[in-house]
Design a protein around this motif. Structure first.
Motif, short mmCIF file in Angstrom:
data_model
loop_
_atom_site.label_atom_id
_atom_site.label_comp_id
_atom_site.label_asym_id
_atom_site.label_seq_id
_atom_site.Cartn_x
_atom_site.Cartn_y
_atom_site.Cartn_z
N LYS A 90 0.83 -1.21 0.00
CA LYS A 90 0.00 0.00 0.00
C LYS A 90 0.87 1.26 0.00
O LYS A 90 1.79 1.40 0.80
N VAL A 91 0.56 2.16 -0.93
CA VAL A 91 1.24 3.45 -0.99
C VAL A 91 0.79 4.27 0.22
O VAL A 91 -0.39 4.31 0.54
N GLU A 92 1.74 4.89 0.88
CA GLU A 92 1.43 5.72 2.04
C GLU A 92 1.74 7.17 1.70
O GLU A 92 2.61 7.46 0.89
N MET A 93 1.06 8.07 2.37
CA MET A 93 1.28 9.50 2.16
C MET A 93 1.23 10.21 3.51
O MET A 93 0.37 9.92 4.34
N ARG A 94 2.16 11.13 3.71
CA ARG A 94 2.23 11.89 4.95
C ARG A 94 2.35 13.37 4.63
O ARG A 94 2.93 13.76 3.63
N ALA A 95 1.82 14.18 5.52
CA ALA A 95 1.98 15.63 5.44
C ALA A 95 3.04 16.03 6.47
O ALA A 95 2.93 15.67 7.64
N ALA A 96 4.07 16.74 6.02
CA ALA A 96 5.09 17.25 6.94
C ALA A 96 4.55 18.54 7.53
O ALA A 96 4.37 19.53 6.81
N GLN A 97 4.25 18.52 8.84
CA GLN A 97 3.59 19.66 9.47
C GLN A 97 4.40 20.23 10.63
O GLN A 97 5.12 19.51 11.31
N ARG A 98 4.19 21.50 10.81
CA ARG A 98 4.78 22.22 11.96
C ARG A 98 3.70 23.18 12.44
O ARG A 98 3.19 23.99 11.67
N THR A 99 3.36 23.08 13.68
CA THR A 99 2.31 23.90 14.31
C THR A 99 1.04 23.95 13.47
O THR A 99 0.44 24.99 13.28
N GLY A 100 0.66 22.77 12.93
CA GLY A 100 -0.58 22.68 12.18
C GLY A 100 -0.50 23.11 10.73
O GLY A 100 -1.47 22.97 9.99
N LEU A 106 4.92 13.75 1.61
CA LEU A 106 5.80 12.61 1.36
C LEU A 106 4.94 11.46 0.87
O LEU A 106 3.90 11.16 1.46
N VAL A 107 5.37 10.82 -0.20
CA VAL A 107 4.65 9.68 -0.75
C VAL A 107 5.62 8.49 -0.74
O VAL A 107 6.71 8.57 -1.30
N ARG A 108 5.19 7.40 -0.11
CA ARG A 108 6.00 6.18 -0.03
C ARG A 108 5.41 5.15 -0.98
O ARG A 108 4.25 4.76 -0.86
N VAL A 109 6.24 4.70 -1.94
CA VAL A 109 5.84 3.69 -2.91
C VAL A 109 6.65 2.43 -2.61
O VAL A 109 7.82 2.35 -2.97
N PRO A 110 6.04 1.44 -1.93
CA PRO A 110 6.77 0.22 -1.60
C PRO A 110 7.00 -0.66 -2.83
O PRO A 110 6.20 -0.67 -3.76
#
Length: 179
Positions: A90-100, A106-110
């Motif tokens: 499963k492809v994962e995706m994250r938001a790099a956040q600071r104080t909201g 970031l997109v992770r392609v396994p």
């Protein structure tokens, strides 16, 4: 969560960015044709190097930042826009956040051979004459409109990093690929 912080207009920009990246790179690879170029006798076939799984595929976020999961809707639309195959996981995706506030995504392609996807993206940009910046363990590829995307391998995954501010991409990539 990403759609709440970015708002619908900025979220659309992220999704469009992903689609344009995938479409543009595929057009560069094929020279604008529907069929890929024929192999020549000088083509070299690389042997896949087995990957080594890592506990945290995104690594530790930069100081005072967090990597937050995005909504399934955002993740699914990105997978579709990038035309990613989830056969390797499963492809994962994250938001790099600071104080909201979201700095980038970031997109992770396994994959069993994450280097193949990275190489395909970098080689396509090179064939198109794009100026590629090298970081420690990643490459920064320019896109139309002044945007950039970082691509590198971490464990058994190719990681794609984008941000609205092109200067934020290497900042995030340095953190992801440091370990």
């Amino acid at each position: 969560m990403l759609d709440r912080h970015l708002g619908p207009k900025a979220l659309l920009v992220v999704v469009v960015f992903a689609f344009v990246l995938a479409w543009g790179l595929s057009r560069l690879i094929t020279g604008g044709k529907d069929d890929p170029p024929a192999s020549t006798s000088t083509d070299v076939t690389a042997t896949a190097t087995p990957c080594v799984k890592v506990a945290d595929p995104f690594g530790a976020p930069p100081d005072t930042f967090t990597y937050e999961k995005v909504s399934e809707k955002t993740r699914a639309s990105t997978v579709k826009a990038l035309n990613l195959d989830e056969a390797g996981g499963k492809v994962e995706m994250r938001a790099a956040q600071r104080t909201g506030l979201t700095l980038g995504t970031l997109v992770r392609v396994p994959s069993d051979d994450p280097g193949a996807y990275e190489t395909q993206l970098v080689d396509t940009a090179k064939r198109g004459g794009a100026p590629i910046q090298q970081g420690k363990g990643y490459s920064v590829l320019p896109l139309q409109g002044g945007s950039v995307v970082a691509v590198g391998v971490r464990g058994c995954s190719t990681i794609l990093i984008s941000a609205q501010d092109p200067k934020a991409v290497p900042f995030l990539a340095d953190a992801v690929f440091a370990g």
